[in-house]
Motif scaffolding. Structure first.
Motif, short mmCIF file in Angstrom:
data_model
loop_
_atom_site.label_atom_id
_atom_site.label_comp_id
_atom_site.label_asym_id
_atom_site.label_seq_id
_atom_site.Cartn_x
_atom_site.Cartn_y
_atom_site.Cartn_z
N GLN A 241 0.83 -1.26 0.06
CA GLN A 241 -0.01 -0.16 -0.13
C GLN A 241 0.90 1.26 -0.14
O GLN A 241 0.30 2.35 0.14
N GLY A 242 2.14 1.13 -0.19
CA GLY A 242 3.09 2.22 -0.25
C GLY A 242 3.31 2.90 1.07
O GLY A 242 3.84 4.28 1.04
N ARG A 243 2.95 2.38 2.24
CA ARG A 243 3.08 2.91 3.31
C ARG A 243 4.59 3.04 3.88
O ARG A 243 4.75 3.92 4.62
N SER A 244 5.14 2.15 3.67
CA SER A 244 6.65 1.91 3.98
C SER A 244 7.26 1.03 2.95
O SER A 244 6.72 0.53 1.92
N GLN A 245 8.42 1.02 2.97
CA GLN A 245 9.23 0.18 2.03
C GLN A 245 10.29 -0.82 2.73
O GLN A 245 10.71 -0.77 3.58
N PRO A 246 10.48 -1.89 1.85
CA PRO A 246 11.48 -3.05 2.44
C PRO A 246 12.75 -2.40 2.59
O PRO A 246 13.12 -1.42 1.70
N ASP A 247 13.60 -2.85 3.64
CA ASP A 247 14.96 -2.04 3.50
C ASP A 247 15.55 -2.78 2.49
O ASP A 247 15.23 -3.80 1.85
N ALA A 248 17.13 -2.63 2.41
CA ALA A 248 17.81 -3.32 1.48
C ALA A 248 18.09 -4.74 1.53
O ALA A 248 17.72 -5.35 0.32
N PRO A 249 18.38 -5.44 2.55
CA PRO A 249 18.43 -6.72 2.61
C PRO A 249 17.03 -7.35 2.17
O PRO A 249 17.21 -8.54 1.60
N THR A 250 16.09 -6.72 2.50
CA THR A 250 14.84 -7.41 2.32
C THR A 250 14.35 -7.28 0.84
O THR A 250 13.75 -8.10 0.27
N ARG A 251 14.86 -6.12 0.31
CA ARG A 251 14.57 -5.89 -1.32
C ARG A 251 15.34 -7.08 -2.01
O ARG A 251 14.91 -7.64 -3.04
N VAL A 252 16.55 -7.49 -1.45
CA VAL A 252 17.50 -8.68 -2.23
C VAL A 252 16.59 -9.89 -1.96
O VAL A 252 16.59 -10.70 -2.89
N LEU A 253 16.08 -10.21 -0.71
CA LEU A 253 15.39 -11.35 -0.39
C LEU A 253 14.19 -11.44 -1.50
O LEU A 253 14.05 -12.69 -2.11
N LEU A 254 13.41 -10.29 -1.49
CA LEU A 254 12.26 -10.36 -2.52
C LEU A 254 12.80 -10.56 -3.86
O LEU A 254 11.80 -11.26 -4.59
N ALA A 255 13.85 -10.11 -4.52
CA ALA A 255 14.42 -10.26 -5.62
C ALA A 255 14.56 -11.74 -5.87
O ALA A 255 14.34 -12.21 -6.92
#
Length: 80
Positions: A49-63
């Protein structure tokens, strides 16, 4: 390469839509996706919903989840 770039730099609404796209591609509800990958459901909801964003390590995990969800699931099974 685009997914890796997003994982490392992801900003703004783009990150939120990518999280949702990954989940929808897997045909999982927010609760199912969160449970499967060890994420708090409320956090996932906030990302989408755009209220927050994953941090860098979590963005890597999501990728990695986007490309190879079975590997992440296998690792999570082995550590739990």
């Amino acid at each position: 390469m685009r997914k890796i770039r997003w994982a490392l730099q992801g900003t703004g609404k783009r990150g939120a839509s990518d999280v949702r796209q990954v989940r929808m591609k897997m045909k999982l509800s927010q609760a199912q996706f969160a449970t499967r990958f060890g994420l708090p459901p409320a956090t996932l909801r906030n990302w989408e919903q755009g209220r927050s964003q994953p941090d860098a390590p979590t963005r890597v995990l999501l990728a990695v989840i986007a490309k190879h969800p079975e590997i992440v699931e296998d690792v999570l099974r082995k550590v739990s």
